[in-house]
Scaffold this motif. Structure first.
Motif, PDB file in Angstrom:
ATOM      1  N   GLY A  28       0.836  -1.160  -0.138  1.00 36.52           N
ATOM      2  CA  GLY A  28      -0.054   0.518  -0.269  1.00 36.52           C
ATOM      3  C   GLY A  28       0.983   1.420  -0.378  1.00 36.52           C
ATOM      4  N   ALA A  29       1.963   1.717   0.682  1.00 40.33           N
ATOM      5  CA  ALA A  29       2.857   2.893   0.824  1.00 40.33           C
ATOM      6  C   ALA A  29       3.927   2.255  -0.426  1.00 40.33           C
ATOM      7  CB  ALA A  29       3.702   2.529   1.758  1.00 40.33           C
ATOM      8  N   THR A  30       4.541   3.744  -0.205  1.00 44.87           N
ATOM      9  CA  THR A  30       6.314   3.244  -1.065  1.00 44.87           C
ATOM     10  C   THR A  30       6.824   2.387   0.022  1.00 44.87           C
ATOM     11  OG1 THR A  30       6.327   5.352  -1.346  1.00 44.87           O
ATOM     12  CG2 THR A  30       8.619   4.324  -1.381  1.00 44.87           C
ATOM     13  N   PRO A  31       7.101   1.277  -1.443  1.00 44.18           N
ATOM     14  CA  PRO A  31       8.190  -0.343  -0.977  1.00 44.18           C
ATOM     15  C   PRO A  31       9.740   0.243  -0.964  1.00 44.18           C
ATOM     16  CG  PRO A  31       7.107  -0.140  -3.390  1.00 44.18           C
ATOM     17  CD  PRO A  31       7.283   0.853  -2.971  1.00 44.18           C
ATOM     18  N   TYR A  32      10.085  -1.072   0.311  1.00 43.13           N
ATOM     19  CA  TYR A  32      11.466  -1.306  -0.044  1.00 43.13           C
ATOM     20  C   TYR A  32      11.313  -2.745  -0.662  1.00 43.13           C
ATOM     21  CZ  TYR A  32      11.205   2.224   3.598  1.00 43.13           C
ATOM     22  OH  TYR A  32      11.334   3.381   4.855  1.00 43.13           O
ATOM     23  N   LEU A  33      12.317  -2.518  -1.637  1.00 42.95           N
ATOM     24  CA  LEU A  33      12.209  -4.011  -2.967  1.00 42.95           C
ATOM     25  C   LEU A  33      14.046  -3.947  -2.926  1.00 42.95           C
ATOM     26  CD1 LEU A  33      10.384  -1.944  -5.671  1.00 42.95           C
ATOM     27  CD2 LEU A  33       9.539  -3.815  -4.162  1.00 42.95           C
ATOM     28  N   PHE A  34      14.290  -4.834  -2.793  1.00 36.74           N
ATOM     29  CA  PHE A  34      15.357  -5.553  -3.238  1.00 36.74           C
ATOM     30  C   PHE A  34      15.404  -7.348  -3.924  1.00 36.74           C
ATOM     31  CE2 PHE A  34      16.843  -4.385   0.720  1.00 36.74           C
ATOM     32  CZ  PHE A  34      15.387  -3.899   1.333  1.00 36.74           C
ATOM     33  N   TRP A  35      16.116  -6.864  -4.756  1.00 36.28           N
ATOM     34  CA  TRP A  35      17.048  -8.326  -5.344  1.00 36.28           C
ATOM     35  C   TRP A  35      18.540  -8.920  -4.599  1.00 36.28           C
ATOM     36  CZ3 TRP A  35      14.066 -11.180  -9.248  1.00 36.28           C
ATOM     37  CH2 TRP A  35      13.718 -10.749  -9.968  1.00 36.28           C
ATOM     38  N   TYR A  36      17.929 -10.546  -4.274  1.00 33.24           N
ATOM     39  CA  TYR A  36      19.342 -11.339  -4.097  1.00 33.24           C
ATOM     40  C   TYR A  36      18.799 -12.552  -5.174  1.00 33.24           C
ATOM     41  CZ  TYR A  36      17.951  -9.246   0.692  1.00 33.24           C
ATOM     42  OH  TYR A  36      18.221  -8.416   1.666  1.00 33.24           O
ATOM     43  N   VAL A  37      20.180 -12.530  -4.685  1.00 38.28           N
ATOM     44  CA  VAL A  37      20.843 -14.349  -5.392  1.00 38.28           C
ATOM     45  C   VAL A  37      21.635 -15.153  -4.648  1.00 38.28           C
ATOM     46  CG1 VAL A  37      23.644 -13.070  -6.018  1.00 38.28           C
ATOM     47  CG2 VAL A  37      22.315 -15.250  -7.514  1.00 38.28           C
ATOM     48  N   GLN A  38      20.520 -16.421  -4.989  1.00 35.07           N
ATOM     49  CA  GLN A  38      21.055 -17.248  -4.118  1.00 35.07           C
ATOM     50  C   GLN A  38      21.923 -18.742  -5.495  1.00 35.07           C
ATOM     51  OE1 GLN A  38      18.315 -19.447  -1.869  1.00 35.07           O
ATOM     52  NE2 GLN A  38      19.378 -20.545  -1.071  1.00 35.07           N
ATOM     53  N   SER A  39      23.133 -19.207  -5.119  1.00 34.63           N
ATOM     54  CA  SER A  39      23.492 -19.727  -5.755  1.00 34.63           C
ATOM     55  C   SER A  39      24.108 -21.505  -4.857  1.00 34.63           C
ATOM     56  CB  SER A  39      25.669 -19.524  -5.609  1.00 34.63           C
ATOM     57  OG  SER A  39      25.226 -18.325  -6.508  1.00 34.63           O
ATOM     58  N   PRO A  40      24.015 -22.588  -5.121  1.00 37.72           N
ATOM     59  CA  PRO A  40      23.779 -23.546  -5.425  1.00 37.72           C
ATOM     60  C   PRO A  40      24.465 -24.212  -3.660  1.00 37.72           C
ATOM     61  CG  PRO A  40      24.053 -23.842  -7.369  1.00 37.72           C
ATOM     62  CD  PRO A  40      23.996 -21.967  -7.199  1.00 37.72           C
ATOM     63  N   GLY A  41      24.336 -23.772  -3.161  1.00 40.04           N
ATOM     64  CA  GLY A  41      24.232 -24.152  -1.237  1.00 40.04           C
ATOM     65  C   GLY A  41      24.975 -22.962  -0.643  1.00 40.04           C
ATOM     66  N   GLN A  42      24.642 -22.407  -0.682  1.00 31.67           N
ATOM     67  CA  GLN A  42      24.390 -20.974  -0.328  1.00 31.67           C
ATOM     68  C   GLN A  42      23.571 -20.362  -0.221  1.00 31.67           C
ATOM     69  OE1 GLN A  42      27.612 -18.733  -2.650  1.00 31.67           O
ATOM     70  NE2 GLN A  42      29.230 -20.429  -3.000  1.00 31.67           N
ATOM     71  N   GLY A  43      24.051 -18.822   1.254  1.00 33.84           N
ATOM     72  CA  GLY A  43      23.022 -18.381   1.151  1.00 33.84           C
ATOM     73  C   GLY A  43      22.448 -17.192   0.205  1.00 33.84           C
ATOM     74  N   LEU A  44      21.634 -16.220   0.781  1.00 35.92           N
ATOM     75  CA  LEU A  44      21.343 -14.898  -0.628  1.00 35.92           C
ATOM     76  C   LEU A  44      21.757 -14.030  -0.298  1.00 35.92           C
ATOM     77  CD1 LEU A  44      18.561 -16.559  -0.275  1.00 35.92           C
ATOM     78  CD2 LEU A  44      17.548 -14.759  -0.526  1.00 35.92           C
ATOM     79  N   GLN A  45      22.303 -13.693  -1.579  1.00 34.33           N
ATOM     80  CA  GLN A  45      23.439 -12.310  -1.458  1.00 34.33           C
ATOM     81  C   GLN A  45      22.594 -11.129  -1.839  1.00 34.33           C
ATOM     82  OE1 GLN A  45      26.770 -12.962  -4.026  1.00 34.33           O
ATOM     83  NE2 GLN A  45      27.685 -11.017  -3.438  1.00 34.33           N
TER      84      GLN A  45
END
Lengths: 117, 114
Positions: A28-45
């Motif tokens: 409803g309001a101005t969003p905070y937007l992100f893109w993350y990448v996850q390589s196999p066996g790893q966490g999100l970056q």
């Protein structure tokens, strides 16, 4: 409550080709937007983020994303894909949690990118 | 230096057992999180702590109990493990609890219930 939709579950591109991954959000309001990448066996970056200002944001690894309020979209782009870009990509929207003042991030279901030689 | 580290990386155990996963961050962040990622890669928030105080507690069975002894550590204890608990569990941290703060993730703990 916020929501994020990534319509493409799986995308295959040739190395050197351009890439666009789609993300639509609902908030409803101005969003905070992100893109993350996850390589196999790893966490999100974190690749990049948008809060305000210039609607075209630059991130790491040559990625960029454009915020379009009228379309409720925040699509990720890269002009020339490298084999090492093969990974899972997540769009996310941050918003205030029910407790107020605290963030609750909602992630999309992810898009798996396959890069062929 | 690893920013957010989780141990163990793999955890294989029998149904009904109790297990713990540990998480530590050396970024000086105030806020830490536990997420569960299922086999379809869907990532869902479970808990969040800000300066050792629980601020987010999603609909999670009470067999799951987080503990934050200090703001650099957030552990997850799971009682009476069930088959449906099999997943990858991610710890994350952010500088503050504000929604504009990006999160830093550990490499995950893959939990397999036999």
């Amino acid at each position: 409550a916020q929501s994020v939709t990534q319509p493409d579950i799986h995308i295959t591109v040739s190395e050197g080709a351009s890439l666009e991954l789609r993300c639509n959000y609902s908030y409803g309001a101005t969003p905070y937007l992100f893109w993350y990448v996850q390589s196999p066996g790893q966490g999100l970056q974190l690749l990049l983020k948008y809060f305000s200002g210039d609607t075209l944001v630059q991130g790491i690894k040559g990625f960029e994303a454009e915020f379009k309020r009228s379309q409720s979209s925040f699509n990720l782009r890269k002009p020339s894909v490298h084999w090492s870009d093969a990974a899972e990509y997540f769009c996310a929207v941050g918003a205030m949690g029910n407790s107020g003042g605290y963030q609750k991030v909602t992630f999309g279901t992810g898009t798996k990118l396959q890069v062929i030689p | 230096d690893t920013a957010v580290s989780q141990t163990p990386k793999y955890l294989v155990t029998q149904m009904g057992n109790d297990k713990s996963i540990k998480c530590e961050q050396n970024l000086g962040h105030d806020t830490m999180y536990w997420y569960k990622q299922d086999s379809k890669k869907f990532l869902k928030i479970m808990f969040s702590y800000n300066n050792k105080e629980l601020i987010i507690n999603e609909t999670v069975p009470n067999r799951f109990s987080p503990k934050s002894p200090d703001k650099a550590h957030l552990n997850l204890h799971i009682n009476s493990l069930e088959l449906g608990d099999s997943a990858v569990y991610f710890c994350a941290s952010s500088r503050t609890a504000s929604p504009n703060q990006p999160q830093h993730f550990g490499d995950g703990t893959r939990l397999s219930i036999l």
